[in-house]
Design a protein around this motif. Structure first.
Motif, PDB file in Angstrom:
ATOM      1  N   PHE A  54     -21.672 -25.671  -5.827  1.00 59.89           N
ATOM      2  CA  PHE A  54     -20.557 -26.166  -5.102  1.00 59.89           C
ATOM      3  C   PHE A  54     -20.540 -27.655  -4.763  1.00 59.89           C
ATOM      4  N   LYS A  55     -21.639 -27.983  -4.150  1.00 58.26           N
ATOM      5  CA  LYS A  55     -21.892 -29.479  -3.991  1.00 58.26           C
ATOM      6  C   LYS A  55     -22.027 -30.360  -5.318  1.00 58.26           C
ATOM      7  N   ALA A  56     -22.580 -29.712  -6.139  1.00 58.11           N
ATOM      8  CA  ALA A  56     -22.745 -30.537  -7.447  1.00 58.11           C
ATOM      9  C   ALA A  56     -21.533 -30.742  -8.168  1.00 58.11           C
ATOM     10  N   THR A  57     -20.538 -29.779  -8.154  1.00 59.56           N
ATOM     11  CA  THR A  57     -19.411 -29.724  -8.919  1.00 59.56           C
ATOM     12  C   THR A  57     -18.332 -30.623  -8.155  1.00 59.56           C
ATOM     13  N   CYS A  58     -18.405 -30.804  -6.989  1.00 59.73           N
ATOM     14  CA  CYS A  58     -17.441 -31.457  -5.934  1.00 59.73           C
ATOM     15  C   CYS A  58     -17.880 -32.883  -6.430  1.00 59.73           C
ATOM     16  N   ALA A  59     -19.202 -33.139  -6.452  1.00 61.53           N
ATOM     17  CA  ALA A  59     -19.639 -34.426  -6.723  1.00 61.53           C
ATOM     18  C   ALA A  59     -19.385 -34.885  -8.099  1.00 61.53           C
ATOM     19  N   LEU A  60     -19.457 -34.269  -9.201  1.00 61.49           N
ATOM     20  CA  LEU A  60     -18.992 -34.568 -10.450  1.00 61.49           C
ATOM     21  C   LEU A  60     -17.499 -34.635 -10.444  1.00 61.49           C
ATOM     22  N   GLU A  61     -16.658 -34.145  -9.807  1.00 58.42           N
ATOM     23  CA  GLU A  61     -15.282 -34.351  -9.626  1.00 58.42           C
ATOM     24  C   GLU A  61     -15.036 -35.276  -8.773  1.00 58.42           C
ATOM     25  N   GLY A  62     -15.950 -35.806  -7.940  1.00 56.77           N
ATOM     26  CA  GLY A  62     -15.559 -36.952  -7.004  1.00 56.77           C
ATOM     27  C   GLY A  62     -14.740 -36.361  -5.729  1.00 56.77           C
ATOM     28  N   ARG A  63     -15.047 -34.987  -5.603  1.00 55.40           N
ATOM     29  CA  ARG A  63     -14.245 -34.470  -4.510  1.00 55.40           C
ATOM     30  C   ARG A  63     -15.063 -34.364  -3.078  1.00 55.40           C
ATOM     31  N   ASP A  64     -14.607 -34.339  -2.056  1.00 60.65           N
ATOM     32  CA  ASP A  64     -15.159 -34.061  -0.860  1.00 60.65           C
ATOM     33  C   ASP A  64     -15.290 -32.566  -0.489  1.00 60.65           C
ATOM     34  N   MET A  65     -16.360 -32.049  -0.234  1.00 60.11           N
ATOM     35  CA  MET A  65     -16.589 -30.689   0.064  1.00 60.11           C
ATOM     36  C   MET A  65     -15.498 -30.018   1.044  1.00 60.11           C
ATOM     37  N   SER A  66     -15.296 -30.713   2.087  1.00 57.88           N
ATOM     38  CA  SER A  66     -14.399 -30.384   3.098  1.00 57.88           C
ATOM     39  C   SER A  66     -12.979 -30.407   2.563  1.00 57.88           C
ATOM     40  N   ASP A  67     -12.736 -31.329   1.760  1.00 53.27           N
ATOM     41  CA  ASP A  67     -11.310 -31.169   1.090  1.00 53.27           C
ATOM     42  C   ASP A  67     -11.139 -29.946   0.335  1.00 53.27           C
ATOM     43  N   VAL A  68     -12.028 -29.585  -0.374  1.00 53.26           N
ATOM     44  CA  VAL A  68     -11.818 -28.450  -1.503  1.00 53.26           C
ATOM     45  C   VAL A  68     -11.942 -27.198  -0.660  1.00 53.26           C
ATOM     46  N   LEU A  69     -12.850 -27.005   0.388  1.00 56.04           N
ATOM     47  CA  LEU A  69     -12.832 -25.877   1.177  1.00 56.04           C
ATOM     48  C   LEU A  69     -11.353 -25.808   2.128  1.00 56.04           C
ATOM     49  N   LYS A  70     -10.858 -26.614   2.491  1.00 54.26           N
ATOM     50  CA  LYS A  70      -9.744 -26.783   3.192  1.00 54.26           C
ATOM     51  C   LYS A  70      -8.458 -26.089   2.083  1.00 54.26           C
ATOM     52  N   GLU A  71      -8.374 -26.636   0.881  1.00 50.71           N
ATOM     53  CA  GLU A  71      -7.492 -26.104   0.022  1.00 50.71           C
ATOM     54  C   GLU A  71      -7.547 -24.712  -0.415  1.00 50.71           C
TER      55      GLU A  71
END
Length: 61
Positions: free
Chosen positions: A22-39
């Protein structure tokens, strides 16, 4: 989240390998982990707070 709403922590447990992916994929997409979890949480709430017509709640019910 509105401007007046304070963010809070939500805790949960997942296997270390899932977190790493999850952390690696968020980083590759330039996304914040918290933002993705919120979505993801908001999508889950939309699906479960507003049951579909016909009384079917969805998977696992």
């Amino acid at each position: 989240m509105s401007e007046a709403e304070n963010p809070v922590f939500v805790r949960g447990r997942v296997p270390e390998s899932v977190r790493a992916r999850f952390k690696a994929t968020c980083a590759l997409e330039g996304r914040d982990m918290s933002d993705v979890l919120k979505e993801l949480i908001e999508k889950w709430l939309e699906e479960h707070e507003n049951p579909s017509p016909g009384g079917k709640k969805g998977k696992g019910d």
